[in-house]
Design a protein around this motif. Structure first.
Motif, short mmCIF file in Angstrom:
data_model
loop_
_atom_site.label_atom_id
_atom_site.label_comp_id
_atom_site.label_asym_id
_atom_site.label_seq_id
_atom_site.Cartn_x
_atom_site.Cartn_y
_atom_site.Cartn_z
N MET A 140 -0.49 -1.95 -8.61
CA MET A 140 -1.87 -1.89 -8.13
C MET A 140 -2.77 -2.82 -8.94
O MET A 140 -3.67 -3.47 -8.39
CB MET A 140 -2.41 -0.45 -8.15
CG MET A 140 -1.77 0.47 -7.11
SD MET A 140 -2.12 0.01 -5.38
CE MET A 140 -0.59 -0.79 -4.90
N TYR A 179 -9.58 -0.92 -2.03
CA TYR A 179 -8.50 0.07 -2.11
C TYR A 179 -7.74 0.00 -3.44
O TYR A 179 -7.51 1.02 -4.07
CB TYR A 179 -7.52 -0.13 -0.94
CG TYR A 179 -6.31 0.76 -1.04
CD1 TYR A 179 -6.36 2.07 -0.60
CD2 TYR A 179 -5.13 0.30 -1.62
CE1 TYR A 179 -5.26 2.91 -0.71
CE2 TYR A 179 -4.02 1.13 -1.73
CZ TYR A 179 -4.09 2.43 -1.28
OH TYR A 179 -3.00 3.24 -1.41
N TYR A 180 -7.35 -1.20 -3.84
CA TYR A 180 -6.49 -1.35 -5.03
C TYR A 180 -7.24 -0.96 -6.30
O TYR A 180 -6.66 -0.37 -7.21
CB TYR A 180 -5.98 -2.80 -5.11
CG TYR A 180 -5.42 -3.23 -3.78
CD1 TYR A 180 -4.16 -2.78 -3.37
CD2 TYR A 180 -6.16 -4.01 -2.91
CE1 TYR A 180 -3.66 -3.13 -2.12
CE2 TYR A 180 -5.67 -4.36 -1.67
CZ TYR A 180 -4.42 -3.91 -1.28
OH TYR A 180 -3.93 -4.24 -0.04
N LYS A 206 1.70 2.57 -4.03
CA LYS A 206 0.39 3.14 -4.34
C LYS A 206 0.38 4.02 -5.59
O LYS A 206 -0.67 4.27 -6.16
CB LYS A 206 -0.17 3.88 -3.14
CG LYS A 206 0.54 5.15 -2.77
CD LYS A 206 -0.10 5.76 -1.54
CE LYS A 206 0.62 6.99 -1.09
NZ LYS A 206 0.03 7.52 0.13
N VAL A 247 0.81 -1.22 0.00
CA VAL A 247 0.00 0.00 0.00
C VAL A 247 0.84 1.27 0.00
O VAL A 247 0.64 2.15 -0.82
CB VAL A 247 -0.99 -0.01 1.19
CG1 VAL A 247 -1.64 1.35 1.37
CG2 VAL A 247 -2.06 -1.07 0.96
N ARG A 286 -7.35 2.78 -6.41
CA ARG A 286 -6.03 3.32 -6.80
C ARG A 286 -5.81 3.20 -8.30
O ARG A 286 -5.33 4.14 -8.94
CB ARG A 286 -4.89 2.60 -6.06
CG ARG A 286 -4.73 2.97 -4.62
CD ARG A 286 -4.50 4.44 -4.35
NE ARG A 286 -3.33 4.96 -5.04
CZ ARG A 286 -3.11 6.25 -5.28
NH1 ARG A 286 -3.97 7.16 -4.89
NH2 ARG A 286 -2.02 6.64 -5.92
#
Length: 129
Positions: free
Chosen positions: A39, A60-61, A33, A29, A64
């Motif tokens: 990612m 999250y990924y 990032k 992370v 991103r």
């Protein structure tokens, strides 16, 4: 069970499918990032973990990749990753229900992906005209 033990168990259950460059996705992370390729690999690992361990993929990924795609004005890629995440999460809950499982659809990151998908479609349409 600690985070390390839990991570090791998941790696074992998934035959390492949740690993990216030999690390757990969450370990990347901070350092990766801004690396869209890393990612994307995390997105793939999260989806494989879902299939093999029955765990909902972390949003999250996907967010991103969407953010980094928009910075590159690659709206088609942004749409793909947002839509893919929403589709996979919906299918996961349709199959498994929500009893005893946290519903990521209620979280801010999931909601941000939903909003981002709509905006990315608008930007892609403008880009094509």
């Amino acid at each position: 069970m600690g985070l390390d033990q839990n991570s090791e168990l998941i790696a074992e259950v998934t035959d390492g499918a949740n690993l990216v460059d030999g690390k757990q996705t969450w370990e990347l992370v901070d350092e990766k990032k801004h690396d869209i390729d890393a990612m994307k690999r995390c997105c793939d690992a999260e989806l494989k973990t879902m299939e093999k361990a029955g765990m909902v993929p972390a949003p999250y990924y996907f967010e991103r990749v969407a953010i980094l795609s928009r910075k590159e004005k690659n709206y088609e890629q942004e749409i793909f990753y947002c839509a893919q995440y929403i589709e996979k999460v919906e299918a996961f809950y349709l199959k498994n229900g929500t009893a005893g499982i946290a519903d990521v659809r209620k979280g801010a990151t999931y909601q941000a992906i939903v909003k981002r998908l709509q905006k990315a479609r608008e930007l892609y349409a403008k880009q094509r005209t």
